[in-house]
Design a protein around this motif. Sequence first.
Motif, PDB file in Angstrom:
ATOM      1  N   GLY A   1       0.812  -1.212   0.000  1.00 44.43           N
ATOM      2  CA  GLY A   1       0.000   0.000   0.000  1.00 44.43           C
ATOM      3  C   GLY A   1       0.843   1.259   0.000  1.00 44.43           C
ATOM      4  O   GLY A   1       2.067   1.230   0.066  1.00 44.43           O
TER       5      GLY A   1
ATOM      6  N   GLU B   1      -7.236   8.810  -7.177  1.00 46.54           N
ATOM      7  CA  GLU B   1      -6.866   7.488  -7.706  1.00 46.54           C
ATOM      8  C   GLU B   1      -7.400   6.308  -6.907  1.00 46.54           C
ATOM      9  O   GLU B   1      -6.695   5.336  -6.685  1.00 46.54           O
ATOM     10  N   LEU B   2      -8.639   6.356  -6.486  1.00 50.13           N
ATOM     11  CA  LEU B   2      -9.214   5.212  -5.788  1.00 50.13           C
ATOM     12  C   LEU B   2     -10.117   4.434  -6.740  1.00 50.13           C
ATOM     13  O   LEU B   2     -10.745   5.010  -7.615  1.00 50.13           O
ATOM     14  N   THR B   3     -10.157   3.133  -6.556  1.00 49.51           N
ATOM     15  CA  THR B   3     -11.091   2.297  -7.297  1.00 49.51           C
ATOM     16  C   THR B   3     -11.867   1.461  -6.292  1.00 49.51           C
ATOM     17  O   THR B   3     -11.466   1.331  -5.128  1.00 49.51           O
TER      18      THR B   3
ATOM     19  N   ASN C   1     -11.924  -1.534  -6.101  1.00 49.37           N
ATOM     20  CA  ASN C   1     -11.088  -2.677  -5.747  1.00 49.37           C
ATOM     21  C   ASN C   1      -9.896  -2.270  -4.890  1.00 49.37           C
ATOM     22  O   ASN C   1      -8.964  -3.048  -4.726  1.00 49.37           O
ATOM     23  N   THR C   2      -9.917  -1.053  -4.368  1.00 44.92           N
ATOM     24  CA  THR C   2      -8.825  -0.548  -3.547  1.00 44.92           C
ATOM     25  C   THR C   2      -9.346  -0.226  -2.153  1.00 44.92           C
ATOM     26  O   THR C   2     -10.244   0.592  -2.000  1.00 44.92           O
TER      27      THR C   2
ATOM     28  N   ALA D   1      -9.115   1.521   1.471  1.00 48.44           N
ATOM     29  CA  ALA D   1      -8.519   2.759   1.978  1.00 48.44           C
ATOM     30  C   ALA D   1      -8.882   2.908   3.454  1.00 48.44           C
ATOM     31  O   ALA D   1      -9.903   2.387   3.910  1.00 48.44           O
TER      32      ALA D   1
ATOM     33  N   ARG E   1     -14.178   1.953   0.746  1.00 50.17           N
ATOM     34  CA  ARG E   1     -13.863   1.736  -0.671  1.00 50.17           C
ATOM     35  C   ARG E   1     -14.765   2.672  -1.461  1.00 50.17           C
ATOM     36  O   ARG E   1     -15.916   2.888  -1.096  1.00 50.17           O
TER      37      ARG E   1
ATOM     38  N   VAL F   1      -3.808   3.714   1.461  1.00 54.69           N
ATOM     39  CA  VAL F   1      -4.520   3.139   0.322  1.00 54.69           C
ATOM     40  C   VAL F   1      -3.787   1.863  -0.053  1.00 54.69           C
ATOM     41  O   VAL F   1      -2.587   1.879  -0.337  1.00 54.69           O
TER      42      VAL F   1
ATOM     43  N   PRO G   1      -3.091  -1.866  -2.124  1.00 54.37           N
ATOM     44  CA  PRO G   1      -2.932  -2.198  -3.540  1.00 54.37           C
ATOM     45  C   PRO G   1      -4.280  -2.595  -4.137  1.00 54.37           C
ATOM     46  O   PRO G   1      -5.161  -3.083  -3.436  1.00 54.37           O
ATOM     47  N   GLU G   2      -4.426  -2.380  -5.418  1.00 53.85           N
ATOM     48  CA  GLU G   2      -5.680  -2.737  -6.073  1.00 53.85           C
ATOM     49  C   GLU G   2      -5.783  -4.262  -6.154  1.00 53.85           C
ATOM     50  O   GLU G   2      -4.854  -4.937  -6.585  1.00 53.85           O
TER      51      GLU G   2
END
Length: 184
Positions: A21, A41-43, A45-46, A48, A90, A114, A116-117
């Motif tokens: 992360g 830059e969040l998805t 699938n990430t 936080a 998320r 954050v 890793p994806e």
Amino acid sequence: MGEIPTITVALAEQPDLLDQGRTAFYRGLVDQDGIAFVIPELTINTAAAIVLESSDPRARMTLRLKNALSADWDRTLSSDADGTIDTRFRTEGPAVAQLSSDGGMRGYRLAVWVGPELEVHAAAPPPPFLSLEQYDRLHGSRWAVPPTAIALAIALVLLALIGLAWARAAHLGGSATRRRGARA
């Protein structure tokens, strides 16, 4: 965020602290008007997380969290008796975390993590959908017709033509008899 000071969170890998992360650490003073932290830059699938610590545990701090595109705040959290707030979330797209105190300037320390994806395709079974090329490889080309289907289609067409010819002949023969009987 209007008149509120805004900081874009600069995430960086910290291999000395974490195995995976990216993190960012901030400290400063905040009042009742607050300060906003934009986490880019969040998805979905990430994972936080945000951890807040007030320099004075008796001072109440409020952390509001939302997706940058949301009109309203998705979460509002208040500091615990020990002056901390810990939240995990998320979201898809940037997130905004707004920090404010109960009044007056209060010291804070804020950590943003954050992860890793996650590669969903690695953990999930393959999707039930195939591309056209994959289908053609598994089942043959969609334009290829088996010979038995061609023979069956020709036989059906021939039977239909024979049936039409027979019906026409029967119709013509019956009308000739009616015409002869009508003259007599």
